[in-house]
Design a protein around this motif. Structure first.
Motif, short mmCIF file in Angstrom:
data_model
loop_
_atom_site.label_atom_id
_atom_site.label_comp_id
_atom_site.label_asym_id
_atom_site.label_seq_id
_atom_site.Cartn_x
_atom_site.Cartn_y
_atom_site.Cartn_z
N THR A 287 53.58 -48.53 54.96
CA THR A 287 53.12 -49.92 54.86
C THR A 287 51.71 -50.09 54.33
OG1 THR A 287 52.41 -49.85 57.18
CG2 THR A 287 54.64 -50.64 56.73
N SER A 288 50.93 -49.01 54.27
CA SER A 288 49.54 -49.14 53.81
C SER A 288 49.11 -47.85 53.12
CB SER A 288 48.61 -49.44 54.98
OG SER A 288 47.25 -49.41 54.56
N ALA A 289 48.28 -47.99 52.09
CA ALA A 289 47.80 -46.82 51.36
C ALA A 289 46.93 -45.92 52.22
CB ALA A 289 47.02 -47.26 50.12
N ALA B 174 56.69 -42.66 52.40
CA ALA B 174 55.72 -42.35 53.45
C ALA B 174 54.68 -41.35 52.97
CB ALA B 174 56.45 -41.80 54.68
N CYS B 175 55.10 -40.43 52.10
CA CYS B 175 54.15 -39.46 51.52
C CYS B 175 53.20 -40.13 50.54
CB CYS B 175 54.91 -38.34 50.82
SG CYS B 175 55.82 -37.23 51.93
N GLN B 176 53.68 -41.20 49.88
CA GLN B 176 52.87 -41.98 48.94
C GLN B 176 52.29 -41.14 47.81
OE1 GLN B 176 49.99 -44.62 50.72
NE2 GLN B 176 51.29 -45.10 52.47
N SER C 299 54.83 -51.09 50.38
CA SER C 299 53.53 -51.60 49.95
C SER C 299 52.49 -50.48 49.78
CB SER C 299 53.02 -52.65 50.94
OG SER C 299 52.92 -52.09 52.25
N GLY C 300 52.56 -49.45 50.63
CA GLY C 300 51.59 -48.36 50.54
C GLY C 300 51.62 -47.65 49.20
N MET C 301 52.83 -47.32 48.75
CA MET C 301 52.99 -46.65 47.46
C MET C 301 52.50 -47.52 46.32
SD MET C 301 54.09 -44.11 45.56
CE MET C 301 55.36 -43.11 46.37
N PHE C 302 52.85 -48.80 46.34
CA PHE C 302 52.44 -49.68 45.25
C PHE C 302 50.93 -49.92 45.24
CE2 PHE C 302 56.99 -50.76 45.45
CZ PHE C 302 57.31 -50.60 44.11
#
Length: 425
Positions: A152-154, A204-206, A256-259
């Protein structure tokens, strides 16, 4: 009298079955046990078992082919040892050379088996299953709540606990690529269910590299597999569908984290908006490496010594996060050429085998291009997984080449039969 039909069960090749599970276990352990001291012993045990299987199958006569693939090991090893003569610390190149020797000896049994048998599909399936097993393990290890919150977050991406998260996501992404290839060829359709845990772990790994890998990997397979079947409407429809899916995913909290990280990467190249510290560090390390290369263009400062270059800015030092810059700064033109000649050799051979095109050659072409692309953001010249992938690509080329020669022989034989006159008498 009614004849009873016999039920014929599929024959199971014990050697193939063993090698399949051996490769799955090998790749699984390479990632899962990366930071365990006993991991190398399991790696060694699996490799020894492979040699034993080869000996048993050939009744004690081990066929030991020496090919271009082994020459790649030797040229890389030579360049590493050569760089130790003028390295900042000669111990570092020697340590890297020992790693290359270990990989050569341990993987040679696998090479012998698949080179002799030509069962590339078995090897590809094993690689695919290993990645999906890693995804399941990661879900169980981190836990559902940790995994979901990390998407959910970078700033909440997974921690590097049992392995580097980039290594985890790249292994899973490779499996997703191979499964997509199978889906396009109408094989193993039920395995698409593994995309669910795989996607969750990847987000999740982003890892930005993984996102790029999958995007260009899927796109490349679609384009090559349907070459000659495209028209304006299909292209326009595909682009519109991609924009719609991308827009929807970018609005979902889970992704959202990945983006956020992808946006930060774009900002670094466009000069607009905020750039995260990770992207800034990578750019700075690349600059350090290129400056070092320009100062020592022929032989570099010793392969494996890059952490000394970065130690002035990063406590304890670090590698340069770019395989090209890592080899140029450490091995100069000599080290760079000694390692990458093989990649362009494979690329050239694979392109030539696409005449006439085959689905397997399309996979190989996309895969080698992705490896070259991903090397821009990671250091891979001494990683076990990378050498397995390069081995697989070479074996794919060998298989396609053998099939091509066999087809040519059949055609020539048929032509000869037609050319011989038949006499009645």
């Amino acid at each position: 009298i009614k004849m009873q039909k016999k039920i014929v069960l599929p024959r199971i090749n014990l050697y193939d079955t063993f090698m399949f599970f051996n490769v799955v276990a090998l790749l699984f352990c390479i990632v899962i046990l990366e930071r365990k001291a006993y991991g190398r012993y399991i790696f060694l045990a699996l490799s020894l078992l492979t040699y034993i299987v080869c000996l048993v199958q050939t009744r004690g006569i081990l066929k030991m082919p020496v090919t271009v693939h082994q020459c790649h090991f030797l040229t890389t090893l030579f360049a590493i040892l050569l760089s130790s003569l003028w390295a900042i610390n000669p111990i570092n190149p020697v340590q890297k050379a020992v790693s290359i020797i270990e990989i050569l000896l341990c993987f040679y049994g696998y090479f012998c088996y698949f080179y002799t048998s030509g069962k590339i599909t078995l090897l590809l399936d094993a690689i695919k299953w290993a990645g999906f097993a890693i995804a399941i393990y990661a879900l169980a290890f981190y836990g559902y709540n940790t995994i979901i919150s990390a998407t959910t977050s970078a700033g909440l991406r997974l921690d590097n606990i049992f392995s580097n998260v980039n290594v985890i996501s790249n292994s899973i992404a490779t499996s997703c690529l191979l499964e997509f290839y199978d889906l396009m060829n109408k094989k193993d359709r039920l395995m698409i269910l593994f995309y669910i845990p795989s996607a969750v772990v990847i987000f999740a790994c982003q890892s930005r590299k993984t996102f790029i890998f999958l995007f260009f990997g899927f796109l490349g397979l679609i384009v090559l597999q349907h070459r000659g079947k495209w028209n304006f409407l299909k292209i326009a429809g595909g682009l519109i569908a991609f924009v719609i899916v991308f827009s929807i995913l970018s609005q979902i909290d889970m992704f959202s984290g990945m983006f956020e990280r992808m946006q930060s990467l774009l900002n670094m190249y466009t000069g607009n908006g905020a750039v995260d510290i990770s992207a800034q560090n990578r750019r700075y390390m690349m600059q350090i490496g290129l400056q070092t290369f320009l100062q020592n263009p022929i032989g570099g400062t010793g392969i494996g010594c890059s952490h000394y270059l970065a130690s002035t800015s990063y406590e304890g030092g670090t590698y340069l996060h770019n395989n090209y810059v890592e080899l140029l700064s450490g091995g100069g033109i000599i080290g760079f050429a000694a390692y990458y000649w093989y990649h362009f050799y494979l690329l050239n051979k694979i392109i030539k085998t696409r005449k006439p095109p085959s689905s397997l050659s399309s996979l190989a072409l996309v895969w080698i291009l992705l490896i070259l692309m991903m090397d821009y953001g990671s250091v891979t010249y001494f990683t076990k997984a990378q050498w397995i992938y390069l081995m697989t690509l070479y074996l794919i080329y060998v298989k396609i080449n053998r099939e091509g020669l066999q087809n040519e022989a059949v055609v020539e034989k048929e032509d000869c039969k037609k050319a011989i006159p038949v006499c009645d008498g």
